[in-house]
Design a protein around this motif. Structure first.
Motif, mmCIF file in Angstrom:
data_model
loop_
_atom_site.group_PDB
_atom_site.id
_atom_site.type_symbol
_atom_site.label_atom_id
_atom_site.label_comp_id
_atom_site.label_asym_id
_atom_site.label_seq_id
_atom_site.Cartn_x
_atom_site.Cartn_y
_atom_site.Cartn_z
ATOM 1 N N GLY A 11 -1.815 1.775 -10.901
ATOM 2 C CA GLY A 11 -2.685 2.244 -9.834
ATOM 3 C C GLY A 11 -3.266 1.131 -9.000
ATOM 4 O O GLY A 11 -4.475 1.067 -8.773
ATOM 5 N N VAL A 12 -2.461 0.214 -8.497
ATOM 6 C CA VAL A 12 -2.926 -0.877 -7.643
ATOM 7 C C VAL A 12 -3.395 -0.316 -6.305
ATOM 8 O O VAL A 12 -2.765 0.570 -5.732
ATOM 9 N N ARG A 13 -4.498 -0.837 -5.794
ATOM 10 C CA ARG A 13 -5.020 -0.425 -4.483
ATOM 11 C C ARG A 13 -4.659 -1.481 -3.440
ATOM 12 O O ARG A 13 -4.584 -2.669 -3.745
ATOM 13 N N LEU A 14 -4.501 -1.031 -2.208
ATOM 14 C CA LEU A 14 -3.984 -1.890 -1.150
ATOM 15 C C LEU A 14 -4.919 -3.056 -0.825
ATOM 16 O O LEU A 14 -4.464 -4.173 -0.591
ATOM 17 N N GLY A 15 -6.227 -2.841 -0.824
ATOM 18 C CA GLY A 15 -7.148 -3.887 -0.408
ATOM 19 C C GLY A 15 -7.485 -4.905 -1.473
ATOM 20 O O GLY A 15 -8.247 -5.837 -1.216
ATOM 21 N N THR A 16 -6.923 -4.775 -2.674
ATOM 22 C CA THR A 16 -7.235 -5.688 -3.770
ATOM 23 C C THR A 16 -6.288 -6.888 -3.764
ATOM 24 O O THR A 16 -5.271 -6.897 -3.077
#
Length: 466
Positions: A11-16
């Protein structure tokens, strides 16, 4: 039934930081291969003069790369799904870098062709991984934007290839178009190893489908070789091999509990239609860039750098508008962008008919190439996102491999078959009168393909419900 899974943080988020790293590594890796797919076009004339190569050998400098890439890219996607997308991506990046070194040191056209084949093998491993890492790592709601970013930056890499190639050929040496890949590959591997999470399909079979892999490579390779040698005896033999192995591959995969290529993904109308659209568009794109940069050098008298700079408006359009194209498709659905985009590209293509021996860049080149770039910016992100959204998450690598194989095959068909179709054989590419006549016919064919692609999208692509 297999389910999507991750061997690392899910579940990686784009802004991280991991999100930015996934996009950066994927873009650098795929961008490196895309640049090599276009940068060589600008250098072909110089390579031919330096190594004493004719047009058939120059075609193999391009087609040798595309042949191995198209033959093995499905295998590369499947290996990533099973053994780890990041792992296979990193292996492919190192392979591509070492093959690039061999290209840069090649003393003859024959050695360069062999090195380009090896380059294609490395690209077949890393290209599916570049997209499937995004599909497998990001949470679902961030995938369209991440894919849009990747698509836009990748298209920029393809478009900037002629510019980079022109500068290196004119002010350094054509060999640097390959050697420049080495530092890019190192940076890509460092980012991938440090920040990109590993993902794979945990439902994959413990034993790899070796027979399926061999049959797929023979079928794809045979088809590709038949396109290159179309009309000759070797072409017909290759076509026969491709037909037989293709049928055997289909039967094997249909009976397998864990197929390398789940044939069920083609039952989705959107997946199949978007891949057909990919073939048509990339055939036109590959042909136009191939013919334009040679036309500008042979007929219009441009140097390699000038020919590369001529395509700069495509890069500018992609930088400014590719992400907007993805956002528009997310709001209104992919059908309109995938219809209008190719039609706009066709209009730009026809404007480039004005390129001749008395060319004025601002009147004859820039308007057409800018309109073409606008259409490409509108199309590329929705097309890629539509293909992946239509396939199950656990088959992200295979779906990416299929789409990349289709795109490369489209470009291959254009580069291999179109010169012969418009009467450009032997050393005619260096003769202004022959090149000019062939260029006009090729441009009209490219525009026709793009119009067909736009109409096809309108008839077959449907916006998702809700």
């Amino acid at each position: 039934m297999s389910v999507p899974s991750s061997a690392g943080p899910a579940g990686v988020r784009l802004g991280t930081t991991p999100g930015r790293a996934v996009v950066a590594a994927a873009t650098l890796g795929s961008g490196m291969t895309l640049v090599d797919g276009t940068v060589v076009n600008v250098a072909l004339k110089t390579i031919g003069e330096d190594l004493g190569a004719g047009v058939s050998e120059l075609q193999w400098v391009t087609n040798g790369y595309l042949l191995s890439l198209a033959s093995l890219i499905l295998l590369g996607g499947s290996l990533g799904d099973r053994f780890g997308r990041r792992r296979v991506f990193v292996i492919g990046t190192w392979w591509f870098a070492l093959a690039s070194l061999l290209c840069g040191l090649a003393p003859t056209s024959q050695v360069l062709i062999v090195a380009r084949v090896l380059q294609g093998m490395g690209a077949a491993l890393l290209m599916p991984g570049s997209l499937s890492m995004i599909q497998g790592a990001f949470v679902k709601e961030d995938r369209p934007k991440a894919i849009g970013t990747w698509s836009g930056l990748g298209a920029i890499a393809a478009a900037v290839g002629p510019l980079l190639g022109g500068a290196l050929v004119q002010y350094a040496d054509w060999r640097w178009i390959f050697l420049i890949n080495l530092p890019v590959a190192v940076l890509t591997v460092v980012i991938a190893q440090r920040w990109v999470p590993e993902t794979r399909d945990t439902g994959a079979a413990p034993h790899f489908d070796v027979a399926g892999a061999v049959l797929a490579a023979l079928a794809l390779g045979g088809t590709t070789y038949a396109l290159i040698e179309w009309g000759g005896v070797p072409g017909w033999v290759a076509l026969g091999v491709a037909a037989v192995t293709g049928v055997l591959f289909g039967q094997l995969e249909r009976r397998s509990d864990h197929p390398m290529l789940p044939l069920g993904i083609f039952a989705d109308r959107t997946f199949s239609a978007a891949n057909a659209m990919t073939f048509v568009v990339y055939a036109a794109l590959g042909a136009l860039l191939f013919f334009l940069v040679i036309q500008l050098q042979t007929v219009s008298g441009y140097g390699p750098l000038q020919a590369g700079l001529a395509t700069l408006p495509i890069t500018i359009c992609m930088v400014l508008l590719a992400a907007k194209g993805g956002e528009l498709a997310a709001r209104i659905g992919p059908r309109v962008p995938m219809t209008v985009g190719p039609l706009v590209m066709a209009a730009g293509t026809l404007l480039l008919l004005a390129v001749d021996d008395e060319v004025n860049y601002w009147l004859d080149v820039m308007p057409g190439i800018t309109v073409f770039g606008l259409g490409l910016a509108l199309l590329v992100a929705p097309l890629t996102a539509t293909v992946l959204a239509a396939a199950p998450d656990q088959h992200a690598g295979v779906a990416s491999g299929v789409n990349n194989a289709v795109a490369r095959s489209g470009s291959l068909l254009a580069v291999a078959a179109l010169p012969l179709a418009v009467g450009l054989g032997g050393a005619e590419y260096a003769e202004a009168s022959a090149m000019d006549a062939a260029y006009g016919e090729a441009v009209v064919i490219c525009a026709f393909l793009l119009v067909v692609g736009g109409i096809f999208s309108w008839l077959t692509i449907r916006n998702p419900l809700g």
